[in-house]
Motif scaffolding. Structure first.
Motif, PDB file in Angstrom:
ATOM      1  N   SER A   1       0.838  -1.205   0.000  1.00 56.01           N
ATOM      2  CA  SER A   1       0.000   0.000   0.000  1.00 56.01           C
ATOM      3  C   SER A   1       0.870   1.251   0.000  1.00 56.01           C
ATOM      4  O   SER A   1       2.102   1.172  -0.011  1.00 56.01           O
ATOM      5  CB  SER A   1      -0.908  -0.015   1.228  1.00 56.01           C
ATOM      6  OG  SER A   1      -0.135   0.127   2.409  1.00 56.01           O
ATOM      7  N   SER A   2       0.220   2.389   0.048  1.00 57.92           N
ATOM      8  CA  SER A   2       0.933   3.661  -0.031  1.00 57.92           C
ATOM      9  C   SER A   2       1.806   3.917   1.183  1.00 57.92           C
ATOM     10  O   SER A   2       2.753   4.703   1.117  1.00 57.92           O
ATOM     11  CB  SER A   2      -0.062   4.813  -0.185  1.00 57.92           C
ATOM     12  OG  SER A   2      -0.970   4.834   0.903  1.00 57.92           O
ATOM     13  N   SER A   3       1.502   3.276   2.313  1.00 57.89           N
ATOM     14  CA  SER A   3       2.266   3.522   3.544  1.00 57.89           C
ATOM     15  C   SER A   3       3.467   2.594   3.692  1.00 57.89           C
ATOM     16  O   SER A   3       4.237   2.731   4.636  1.00 57.89           O
ATOM     17  CB  SER A   3       1.374   3.377   4.769  1.00 57.89           C
ATOM     18  OG  SER A   3       0.825   2.077   4.843  1.00 57.89           O
ATOM     19  N   ASN A   4       3.614   1.662   2.785  1.00 57.38           N
ATOM     20  CA  ASN A   4       4.802   0.794   2.842  1.00 57.38           C
ATOM     21  C   ASN A   4       5.514   0.811   1.487  1.00 57.38           C
ATOM     22  O   ASN A   4       6.370   1.665   1.251  1.00 57.38           O
ATOM     23  CB  ASN A   4       4.483  -0.622   3.327  1.00 57.38           C
ATOM     24  CG  ASN A   4       3.218  -1.203   2.722  1.00 57.38           C
ATOM     25  OD1 ASN A   4       3.149  -1.458   1.518  1.00 57.38           O
ATOM     26  ND2 ASN A   4       2.219  -1.411   3.556  1.00 57.38           N
ATOM     27  N   ILE A   5       5.153  -0.056   0.573  1.00 58.31           N
ATOM     28  CA  ILE A   5       5.850  -0.104  -0.715  1.00 58.31           C
ATOM     29  C   ILE A   5       5.728   1.214  -1.470  1.00 58.31           C
ATOM     30  O   ILE A   5       6.667   1.662  -2.129  1.00 58.31           O
ATOM     31  CB  ILE A   5       5.314  -1.275  -1.573  1.00 58.31           C
ATOM     32  CG1 ILE A   5       5.699  -2.618  -0.926  1.00 58.31           C
ATOM     33  CG2 ILE A   5       5.861  -1.194  -2.999  1.00 58.31           C
ATOM     34  CD1 ILE A   5       5.184  -3.838  -1.668  1.00 58.31           C
ATOM     35  N   GLY A   6       4.568   1.841  -1.365  1.00 61.97           N
ATOM     36  CA  GLY A   6       4.336   3.070  -2.121  1.00 61.97           C
ATOM     37  C   GLY A   6       5.221   4.234  -1.721  1.00 61.97           C
ATOM     38  O   GLY A   6       5.376   5.180  -2.499  1.00 61.97           O
ATOM     39  N   SER A   7       5.806   4.188  -0.524  1.00 66.48           N
ATOM     40  CA  SER A   7       6.612   5.314  -0.070  1.00 66.48           C
ATOM     41  C   SER A   7       7.972   4.917   0.473  1.00 66.48           C
ATOM     42  O   SER A   7       8.723   5.783   0.930  1.00 66.48           O
ATOM     43  CB  SER A   7       5.857   6.092   1.018  1.00 66.48           C
ATOM     44  OG  SER A   7       5.461   5.228   2.068  1.00 66.48           O
ATOM     45  N   ASN A   8       8.292   3.636   0.418  1.00 62.63           N
ATOM     46  CA  ASN A   8       9.574   3.169   0.942  1.00 62.63           C
ATOM     47  C   ASN A   8      10.180   2.101   0.035  1.00 62.63           C
ATOM     48  O   ASN A   8       9.488   1.525  -0.802  1.00 62.63           O
ATOM     49  CB  ASN A   8       9.383   2.600   2.356  1.00 62.63           C
ATOM     50  CG  ASN A   8       8.927   3.652   3.344  1.00 62.63           C
ATOM     51  OD1 ASN A   8       9.654   4.594   3.649  1.00 62.63           O
ATOM     52  ND2 ASN A   8       7.708   3.502   3.843  1.00 62.63           N
ATOM     53  N   ILE A   9      11.454   1.840   0.255  1.00 63.02           N
ATOM     54  CA  ILE A   9      12.136   0.846  -0.570  1.00 63.02           C
ATOM     55  C   ILE A   9      11.663  -0.562  -0.224  1.00 63.02           C
ATOM     56  O   ILE A   9      11.158  -0.819   0.877  1.00 63.02           O
ATOM     57  CB  ILE A   9      13.662   0.929  -0.399  1.00 63.02           C
ATOM     58  CG1 ILE A   9      14.055   0.680   1.062  1.00 63.02           C
ATOM     59  CG2 ILE A   9      14.192   2.269  -0.900  1.00 63.02           C
ATOM     60  CD1 ILE A   9      15.542   0.583   1.286  1.00 63.02           C
TER      61      ILE A   9
END
Lengths: 119, 110
Positions: free
Chosen positions: B25-33
């Motif tokens: 989601s945007s809070s894990n893969i969507g904003s982090n490596i």
């Protein structure tokens, strides 16, 4: 080279506590966070939390809050994981791991410590 | 019920290629490596891919990673018997201030 050497296997009864150690060598212990990850039989890798060895600050996964404590002894470059009120489903191999920076990957791992919960 | 979703199993014959997906989601893969680990039970997990698509030294170039939006993939080409293992994606989760793993994909080389 970076090495994380963990303590040996433990057998505990339900309701007991266990303390696993992770001795670091080959780098400055206080510079890098230590994370703990476990893998139970038939299940996947599960992140438990992190410890800042410099300040002692911690952050635990919600699932373990209230039962887990991560500490360190900087005089002997060792991090500890203590898990209390053990249940059968806490039977797992527990790993310490070190990332090269805060949000990063785990490039060094301990060899794992098997904790068996059995009556 | 892992935060990151992976297929539970994958398989291929020696020499074939296989791709393992990882959805977040945007809070894990969507904003982090995204990072990938190979784990053979009884041994320590091994870092396979870091920072979405980077290989540590010593990892064969048969292994490659990619990311798009809130999904990532691990591709393995030229399958070898020693590739049989469990594969996990992982990413930082902003809401937890910690790491989330995928449920793991068991790779069988037929």
């Amino acid at each position: 080279q970076v090495q994380l050497m963990q303590s040996g296997p433990e057998v505990k009864k339900p309701g007991a506590s266990v303390k696993v150690s992770c001795k670091a060598s080959g780098y400055t212990f206080t510079v890098y966070y230590i994370h703990w990850v476990r893998r139970a039989p038939g299940r996947g890798l599960e992140w438990m939390g992190w410890l800042n060895p410099n300040t002692g600050a911690t952050n635990y996964a919600q699932k373990f809050q209230g039962r887990v404590t991560m500490t360190r002894d900087t005089s002997i470059n060792t991090a500890y994981l203590e898990l209390t009120r053990l249940r059968y489903d806490d039977t797992a191999v527990y790993y310490c791991a070190r990332p090269p920076s805060y949000f990063a990957w785990f490039d060094s791992w301990g060899q794992g410590s098997l904790v068996t919960v059995s009556s | 019920q892992s935060v990151l979703t992976q297929p539970s199993s994958a398989s291929g014959t020696p020499g074939q290629g296989v791709t393992i997906s990882c959805s977040g989601s945007s809070s894990n893969i969507g904003s982090n490596i995204v990072n990938w680990y190979q784990h053979v039970p009884g041994t320590a997990p091994k870092l396979l891919i870091y920072r979405d698509d980077q290989r540590p030294s010593g990892v064969p170039d048969r292994f490659s990673g990619s990311k798009s939006g809130t999904s990532a993939s691990l591709a393995i080409s030229g399958l070898q018997s020693e590739d049989e293992a469990d594969y996990y994606c992982a990413a930082w989760e902003d809401s937890l201030n910690g790491v989330v793993f995928g449920g793991g994909t068991k790779l069988t080389v037929l």
